[in-house]
Design a protein around this motif. Sequence first.
Motif, short mmCIF file in Angstrom:
data_model
loop_
_atom_site.label_atom_id
_atom_site.label_comp_id
_atom_site.label_asym_id
_atom_site.label_seq_id
_atom_site.Cartn_x
_atom_site.Cartn_y
_atom_site.Cartn_z
N THR A 1 40.54 54.64 50.97
CA THR A 1 39.25 54.42 51.71
C THR A 1 38.77 55.01 52.54
O THR A 1 39.89 55.00 53.70
N ILE A 2 38.03 55.24 53.52
CA ILE A 2 38.04 55.45 53.99
C ILE A 2 36.23 54.66 54.42
O ILE A 2 35.24 54.68 53.74
N SER A 3 35.90 54.18 55.69
CA SER A 3 35.56 53.37 56.07
C SER A 3 33.21 54.10 56.56
O SER A 3 34.32 55.42 57.67
N LEU A 4 32.27 53.95 56.44
CA LEU A 4 31.61 54.74 57.14
C LEU A 4 30.40 53.37 58.07
O LEU A 4 30.16 53.05 57.03
N ILE A 5 30.50 53.86 59.49
CA ILE A 5 29.61 53.23 59.61
C ILE A 5 28.68 52.76 60.90
O ILE A 5 28.31 54.50 60.89
N PHE B 1 38.96 65.16 47.99
CA PHE B 1 39.89 64.71 49.01
C PHE B 1 40.43 63.26 47.88
O PHE B 1 42.04 62.65 48.04
N ASP B 2 39.90 63.37 46.85
CA ASP B 2 39.21 62.01 45.71
C ASP B 2 40.21 60.21 46.92
O ASP B 2 40.68 59.61 46.55
N ILE B 3 39.01 60.37 47.56
CA ILE B 3 39.02 58.97 47.92
C ILE B 3 37.48 58.72 48.22
O ILE B 3 36.24 59.62 47.26
N VAL B 4 37.03 57.42 48.22
CA VAL B 4 36.10 57.17 47.72
C VAL B 4 35.50 56.42 49.38
O VAL B 4 36.42 56.12 50.29
N GLY B 5 34.16 56.60 49.55
CA GLY B 5 33.47 56.12 51.23
C GLY B 5 33.07 54.93 51.13
O GLY B 5 32.00 54.84 49.70
N LEU B 6 33.53 53.96 51.77
CA LEU B 6 32.26 53.04 51.70
C LEU B 6 31.28 52.74 52.95
O LEU B 6 31.68 52.64 54.40
N VAL B 7 30.32 52.03 52.44
CA VAL B 7 29.37 52.58 53.25
C VAL B 7 29.11 50.24 53.77
O VAL B 7 29.04 49.73 53.16
N GLU B 8 29.31 50.29 55.14
CA GLU B 8 28.80 48.51 56.07
C GLU B 8 27.38 49.14 56.58
O GLU B 8 27.06 50.01 57.45
N GLU C 1 27.40 57.03 42.70
CA GLU C 1 28.22 55.55 42.74
C GLU C 1 29.48 55.85 42.07
O GLU C 1 30.50 54.79 42.74
N GLU C 2 29.93 56.92 41.97
CA GLU C 2 31.51 56.86 42.06
C GLU C 2 32.27 57.07 42.95
O GLU C 2 33.35 56.10 43.66
N ARG C 3 31.56 58.02 43.82
CA ARG C 3 32.40 57.92 45.11
C ARG C 3 31.72 57.52 46.66
O ARG C 3 32.79 57.09 46.96
N LEU C 4 30.74 56.23 46.13
CA LEU C 4 30.66 55.60 47.61
C LEU C 4 29.96 53.96 46.74
O LEU C 4 29.37 53.98 45.66
N LYS C 5 30.95 53.35 47.51
CA LYS C 5 30.68 52.55 47.55
C LYS C 5 30.47 51.38 48.54
O LYS C 5 30.36 51.32 49.46
N LEU C 6 30.02 50.14 48.11
CA LEU C 6 29.32 49.26 49.26
C LEU C 6 30.73 48.16 50.31
O LEU C 6 31.51 47.82 49.37
N VAL C 7 30.25 48.19 51.89
CA VAL C 7 31.34 47.21 51.55
C VAL C 7 30.65 45.27 51.48
O VAL C 7 29.65 45.63 51.91
#
Length: 277
Positions: free
Chosen positions: A96-100, A131-138, A163-169
């Motif tokens: 994942t990467i984090s989105l702040i 990139f086949d990576i999930v984005g973590l929204v915080e 919902e598949e590519r974006l998840k919550l922190v």
Amino acid sequence: MALQFALNHMTVARQSYTDAFDLAAMLGCIGVEFRNDLPSELFDGDAPDMVKAKAKAAGLRILGLSEVKMFNAWDDRKASETEALLTIAKAIGAETISLIPRCDGHGCGNGERQANLRLALREILPMLKSFDIVGLVEALGFEHSSLRFKSEAMEAIVALGGEERLKLVHDTFHHYLASETQFFPDDTGIVHVSGVEDHDLTLQEIGDEHRVLVGPKDRLGNVNQLKELIGAGFDGPISYEAFSPIVHDFAQPKDELQASMKHLESAVSVEETLLPG
């Protein structure tokens, strides 16, 4: 009960990334989160393939790479920053990467903040897919944050079909600061835990510098938050993210972290046995 613990590099911010790997392995963690906002150079200048190899040798997942700051102030520069972080994340095998969000008091108006959030996530979604990576929204619970509530993040994610590519922190500190009551176990990618033990501070006075390891004196309700999430089906990583210089100064962080982990496992297990039925 066995919780799936992880280590955010911020908790041992003065240690090298290889030391973070070693510590996480000794603690029985499932993985590590790395950051681009520590004083030292990212991965101490090591090449991505070396970082990936060291994670594999330690039997650890690289759960995430942080962070795209102020992602919801979207422009060409943010697009470049996001792509650059995704490129590194892909090379090291990060999941994942984090989105702040912006947290400077701007972009907080009702209507404005939702529009900015949706615009940014709409642009980021195809990049994550590529990139086949999930984005973590915080969501950050500070009053001057442009995204305080996970519920608002979920509204945007659902509206975009992301919902598949974006998840919550789910950050227990920010959940407490925002006085948020909603939990999203199915849409949570990772939980960040830290504790605050100073009970004299007002809600407005609490800052990152007060975030220590979770112990019996914690005022954030980490145990109850974990009980709620786990009881509703969350079974993902629970990552220690402590910002306090007190934690960074620990001579033996392994002992301190191990004590905190045992406290949480024991307390959550006790709480679970008290649930009706």
